[in-house]
Design a protein around this motif. Structure first.
Motif: not given
Length: 266
Positions: A48-68
């Motif tokens: 949840q934290y990573v997704i919120e930080r991605a939003k703050e950074l203006g990123a629209n693609l998250i590459i995650t190693h493990e399933n969220p």
């Protein structure tokens, strides 16, 4: 340097070194492949934290190693009505966030991309003797188990490790197993077959390899094992990936976000 316009461009570049896999959990979990990439966030897991930080950074693609969503295979039938799952999914969809699960392909890099990151962060690149599919062997200058535990905590920036076996042992040949590879069938044969003094693993069943090294130490053998935890053993690989992606796609903002320490000692 490669110019990218879409999510599919990124996925193609990431998966190319490993080629096409017959079976894989890797997939675009959210988003559309033809969406323009504004920024990329890379992390061990899209919390949840990573997704919120991605939003703050203006990123629209998250590459995650493990399933969220807390399942290696991506099963969600058991949590579809769970409020934590629903809130997290709602956030992803409301923000139009694309999430690409990148697990199997990076493990199929040669050397394994996750293991390469762990070895690099420990500063042991010069000591590699063997890189196999599921493990690596390093031959380092002799050090005691407490000295190695202290080094690991400092290099990986983690508050603790767990140790089994002869904690007074002096070690030089070490078997490294990132992620969930510390089970007996993979780890135990390295002691005799590869002559290792110490296994350093992410995690595995606690009654397999740790119990083996307990018996081994009781019999007078100077063998030990260190469990790092799954995330601490694989975070360095995703951080290394972020550096590589940043170089490859130099015109696109690329951010690495550490998931943070999961467990606390009380």
């Amino acid at each position: 340097m490669i110019s990218i316009t879409t999510i599919n461009d990124v996925i193609k570049q990431l998966t190319k070194p490993a080629g096409e896999l017959e079976t894989s959990v890797d997939s675009l979990l959210f988003g559309e492949p033809n969406t323009e990439v504004k920024g990329i966030v890379i992390s061990f897991i899209a919390t949840q934290y990573v997704i919120e930080r991605a939003k703050e950074l203006g990123a629209n693609l998250i590459i995650t190693h493990e399933n969220p969503f807390y399942s290696h295979q991506g099963a969600i039938s058991h949590i579809q009505n769970d409020p934590v799952y629903q809130a997290k999914r709602r956030l992803i969809e409301q923000e139009g966030m694309a999430i690409f699960r990148f697990h199997d392909h990076i493990h199929k890099y040669r050397p394994d991309g996750i293991m390469a990151g762990l070895i690099a962060q420990l500063g042991w690149d010069a000591f590699i003797e063997e890189n196999a599919a599921a493990f690596s062997i390093v031959h380092i200058p002799s050090a005691t188990v407490p000295e190695l535990a202290s080094l690991i905590k400092k290099k990986l920036e983690i508050p603790f490790v767990r140790v089994a076996g002869d904690i007074s042992a002096t070690c030089s040949r070490i078997g490294l197993l990132a992620g969930y590879r510390g089970g007996g069938q993979t780890a135990i044969p390295l002691f005799e077959g590869k002559g290792v003094d110490l296994i350093i693993a992410g995690e595995g069943p606690e009654w397999e390899t740790p119990e083996y090294v307990r018996d081994s130490a009781y019999q007078g053998n100077h063998k030990a094992m260190i469990f790092l935890g799954h995330a601490p053993s694989e975070e360095p690989g995703m951080q290394l990936l972020a550096e590589q992606v940043r170089t490859t796609f130099a015109n696109t903002p690329v951010h690495y976000i550490k998931s943070g320490n999961l467990f606390q000692i009380m």
